[in-house]
Structure formats: C-alpha cells, structure tokens
Design a protein around this motif. Structure first.
Motif, short mmCIF file in Angstrom:
data_model
loop_
_atom_site.label_atom_id
_atom_site.label_comp_id
_atom_site.label_asym_id
_atom_site.label_seq_id
_atom_site.Cartn_x
_atom_site.Cartn_y
_atom_site.Cartn_z
N GLY A 129 0.81 -1.21 0.00
CA GLY A 129 0.00 0.00 0.00
C GLY A 129 0.85 1.26 0.00
O GLY A 129 0.53 2.24 -0.69
N CYS A 133 0.36 0.36 -4.35
CA CYS A 133 -0.30 -0.82 -4.91
C CYS A 133 -1.51 -1.17 -4.06
O CYS A 133 -1.39 -1.35 -2.85
CB CYS A 133 0.68 -2.00 -4.96
N ARG A 134 -2.68 -1.25 -4.66
CA ARG A 134 -3.87 -1.63 -3.90
C ARG A 134 -3.81 -3.11 -3.57
O ARG A 134 -3.69 -3.96 -4.46
CB ARG A 134 -5.14 -1.33 -4.69
N GLY A 136 -5.31 -6.48 -1.21
CA GLY A 136 -6.36 -7.10 -0.41
C GLY A 136 -5.71 -8.01 0.62
O GLY A 136 -4.70 -8.65 0.36
N VAL A 152 -9.31 -4.23 2.43
CA VAL A 152 -8.75 -3.61 1.23
C VAL A 152 -8.07 -2.32 1.65
O VAL A 152 -8.68 -1.48 2.32
CB VAL A 152 -9.84 -3.31 0.17
N ASP A 153 -6.80 -2.19 1.29
CA ASP A 153 -6.01 -1.03 1.72
C ASP A 153 -6.02 -0.89 3.24
O ASP A 153 -6.05 0.21 3.78
CB ASP A 153 -6.51 0.26 1.07
N PHE A 200 -11.89 -8.48 -3.64
CA PHE A 200 -10.60 -7.91 -4.06
C PHE A 200 -10.62 -7.57 -5.55
O PHE A 200 -10.12 -6.54 -5.97
CB PHE A 200 -9.46 -8.88 -3.75
N ARG A 203 -12.83 -4.53 -6.21
CA ARG A 203 -12.24 -3.27 -5.74
C ARG A 203 -10.95 -2.91 -6.47
O ARG A 203 -10.32 -1.92 -6.15
CB ARG A 203 -11.98 -3.38 -4.23
N CYS A 205 -8.02 -4.62 -6.72
CA CYS A 205 -6.75 -4.98 -6.08
C CYS A 205 -5.81 -5.63 -7.10
O CYS A 205 -6.25 -6.41 -7.95
CB CYS A 205 -6.96 -5.92 -4.90
#
Length: 208
Positions: A129, A133-134, A136, A152-153, A200, A203, A205
């Motif tokens: 993060g 980078c996103r 999960g 997430v994040d 993930f 969203r 990821c």
C-alpha cells in the motif's frame, strides 16, 4: 527508571474464574483461535426489517455463512462436505470458477507457517500500500467482527459491503451445488475465501 504503571487499587480484584460445576458459555463459531471470546456478533442500530428473518443485512449474511459450518469444530468444517481428497481444494476451485474466477486476475501471496502468518501478511499489505499498490488482505481469526477478515487497503469491509458481498456469492454456491453435487456442501471458510477474492477483484486490487 521508575515505572509509570500505577499499582492496583485496594478494591481491584482478578477476574472471577469459572467455578466447578458451572458450565462455561459455548464458544462462538466466529473465533477459531482456541480462546473463547465473549463478543457477540456485530449488530446495527437499525435492523432492516425488509429481510425475511427481520435481521440486519450483515447478521442475515452471517447466519447464512455459519449454516455451512460445524459449530463444534469451526468454520473450516462442514459435515455435509465430501471428504474425498479431490475436493479438499477442488471444492474451493470449483466455487471460484462458478464466481467467475476472480482470483485469476490477482497476484496472490499465500503466507504459510505456524506462528506470525497474520502479522507477516499485514506487513506485506502495508508495504504494498505504501508503494501505491492496492492490496487485499484475507486473514483469520478476527478480533470483533467477522468482516474484519477481509480488508482492502488495510480497511475492513463495512457492514453494507459485507452484506452485499454475501448476496453476490450466494448464486455461485447454488450453481456449484448443481454442477458438482458429489463435492457436498462447501464450508464457511471456503465460501469466505471466494467472497474475499471476489471483493478484491471488484475493488481493483492488484495483489491479495
């Protein structure tokens, strides 16, 4: 140096232990750490009465998820699951495929071992993060709410996000049952794994 920790007051007492002959409360199926946590399921302040059971959407989702668990052994067990070796991982794979194979578009990192898995996974997610980078994160057990297992994040699913994710995964469970009846029913853990992968992917990821 002097300690800054104050001494206990004269009225302070150690927590009362369970006395002989008094049966302890049954452990919640939400926790598998071996420690009984007297923490109820998360409740919302205004239950959605439009649900058939009158439960809040998050609670209704949890009730459905736990219907696939052996409450004595935990969310990783289901008496109706086929014990054959081919279905120990194959059942999750089949369920993922029925959900559109969300894991195929992710770079997945599996942290295995005996101690420190959750911490290591959290460190990796935090590093990713910080690098933009996103990521999960799917870990167990949780501390207070079951939805904390999916992040997430670094942020757990909200009650509404969790309820919506359960609703999205239900049809996949039914399709898998029709296509692979010999696999038996999935476990709560297997369904939650697919739910996490689906969240993930939805969203955006890159790593999970």
């Amino acid at each position: 140096p002097m300690s800054r920790i104050a001494a206990p007051s004269a009225s302070w007492r150690w927590p009362r232990a369970i006395t002989p002959g008094r049966s302890p409360r049954r452990p919640s199926p939400e926790n598998e750490s071996g420690v009984t946590l007297m923490i109820p399921m998360i409740r919302t302040s205004s239950p959605d009465r439009s649900t058939p059971s009158g439960l809040a959407p998050e609670d209704a989702g949890l009730q459905w998820l736990f219907s696939f668990a052996d409450l004595e052994r935990g969310v990783g067990w289901n008496p109706a699951a086929a014990p054959d070796d081919q279905w120990k991982l194959g059942r999750t794979r089949a369920l993922l495929d029925q959900a559109g194979a969300p894991d195929r578009g992710l770079t997945c990192v599996l942290v295995a071992g005996t101690k420190g898995k959750g911490s290591t996974a959290a460190f990796l997610a935090s590093i990713l993060g910080a690098a933009g980078c996103r990521a999960g994160l799917y870990t167990q057990p949780h501390l207070q709410a079951y939805r904390e297992r999916v992040r997430v994040d670094g942020v757990a699913l909200t009650p509404s996000e969790f309820a919506a994710a359960v609703d999205r995964i239900r049809p996949s469970v039914e399709r898998r049952r029709r296509h692979h009846p010999d696999a038996g029913d999935p476990t709560t853990f297997e369904i939650t794994t697919v739910l996490a992968m689906e969240c993930f992917a939805a969203r955006g990821c890159a790593v999970a």
